[in-house]
Design a protein around this motif. Sequence first.
Motif, PDB file in Angstrom:
ATOM      1  N   LYS A 174      -9.809  -3.908   8.556  1.00  0.00           N
ATOM      2  CA  LYS A 174      -9.117  -5.071   9.956  1.00  0.00           C
ATOM      3  C   LYS A 174      -8.463  -4.347  11.153  1.00  0.00           C
ATOM      4  O   LYS A 174      -7.848  -2.637  10.748  1.00  0.00           O
ATOM      5  N   PRO A 175      -8.548  -4.189  12.594  1.00  0.00           N
ATOM      6  CA  PRO A 175      -7.758  -3.450  13.232  1.00  0.00           C
ATOM      7  C   PRO A 175      -6.362  -3.655  12.242  1.00  0.00           C
ATOM      8  O   PRO A 175      -5.466  -2.377  13.112  1.00  0.00           O
ATOM      9  N   GLU A 176      -6.128  -4.795  11.935  1.00  0.00           N
ATOM     10  CA  GLU A 176      -4.623  -4.602  11.806  1.00  0.00           C
ATOM     11  C   GLU A 176      -4.326  -4.273  10.319  1.00  0.00           C
ATOM     12  O   GLU A 176      -2.701  -3.368  10.162  1.00  0.00           O
ATOM     13  N   ASP A 177      -4.733  -3.198   9.591  1.00  0.00           N
ATOM     14  CA  ASP A 177      -5.331  -2.431   8.078  1.00  0.00           C
ATOM     15  C   ASP A 177      -4.742  -1.061   9.606  1.00  0.00           C
ATOM     16  O   ASP A 177      -4.331   0.048   8.176  1.00  0.00           O
ATOM     17  N   THR A 178      -4.502  -0.782   9.667  1.00  0.00           N
ATOM     18  CA  THR A 178      -3.649   0.875  11.225  1.00  0.00           C
ATOM     19  C   THR A 178      -3.016   1.197  10.699  1.00  0.00           C
ATOM     20  O   THR A 178      -1.958   0.346  10.852  1.00  0.00           O
ATOM     21  N   ALA A 179      -2.499   2.227   9.928  1.00  0.00           N
ATOM     22  CA  ALA A 179      -1.705   2.652   9.407  1.00  0.00           C
ATOM     23  C   ALA A 179      -2.048   3.584   8.589  1.00  0.00           C
ATOM     24  O   ALA A 179      -2.684   4.022   8.080  1.00  0.00           O
ATOM     25  N   VAL A 180      -0.534   4.707   7.589  1.00  0.00           N
ATOM     26  CA  VAL A 180      -0.219   5.916   7.368  1.00  0.00           C
ATOM     27  C   VAL A 180      -0.061   5.287   6.157  1.00  0.00           C
ATOM     28  O   VAL A 180       1.146   4.203   5.632  1.00  0.00           O
ATOM     29  N   TYR A 181      -0.792   5.564   5.295  1.00  0.00           N
ATOM     30  CA  TYR A 181      -1.071   5.346   3.895  1.00  0.00           C
ATOM     31  C   TYR A 181      -0.945   6.073   3.206  1.00  0.00           C
ATOM     32  O   TYR A 181      -1.768   7.304   2.636  1.00  0.00           O
ATOM     33  N   TYR A 182       0.453   5.648   1.854  1.00  0.00           N
ATOM     34  CA  TYR A 182       0.677   6.612   1.027  1.00  0.00           C
ATOM     35  C   TYR A 182       0.958   6.006  -0.446  1.00  0.00           C
ATOM     36  O   TYR A 182       1.507   4.927  -0.642  1.00  0.00           O
ATOM     37  N   CYS A 183       0.682   7.010  -1.583  1.00  0.00           N
ATOM     38  CA  CYS A 183       1.043   6.642  -2.430  1.00  0.00           C
ATOM     39  C   CYS A 183       2.531   6.747  -3.174  1.00  0.00           C
ATOM     40  O   CYS A 183       2.974   8.304  -2.368  1.00  0.00           O
ATOM     41  N   ALA A 184       2.942   6.784  -4.013  1.00  0.00           N
ATOM     42  CA  ALA A 184       4.390   6.351  -5.026  1.00  0.00           C
ATOM     43  C   ALA A 184       4.006   6.359  -6.430  1.00  0.00           C
ATOM     44  O   ALA A 184       2.968   5.781  -6.489  1.00  0.00           O
TER      45      ALA A 184
END
Length: 126
Positions: free
Chosen positions: A86-96
């Motif tokens: 969804k458009p609201e999933d737009t983000a920078v994704y990072y693993c930790a």
Amino acid sequence: QVQLVESGGGLVQAGGSLKLSCAASGRTLSSYTMGWFRQGPGEEPAFVAGLSWSGGRTFYADSMKGRFTISRDSATKMSLQMNSLKPEDTAVYYCAARLASASLYISTDPDEYRYRGQGTQVTVSS
């Protein structure tokens, strides 16, 4: 010391899919609890999904359940399959990563993860 590198981000239309990967160098991930987080512009990091490596247990944020799947791909690699984006999933994704506790608890607090990657941009267009 664990170095984490994400890949697989990009631009996708709403309803589409992406698969993010997180590769570790320095050591295997068998002693760690892993997490995926995302951060939109001007927002705080938000928990997406977590994985207890040794126990194989997973945990998801409510809005990701049924759409996202976190998995172990190898001793040093995990992934996040994202469907029905969804458009609201737009983000920078990072693993930790954080050293696993005896209870194999999966924390949703990004501050409890000692190691994190640089992130990969995911953009979902409407």
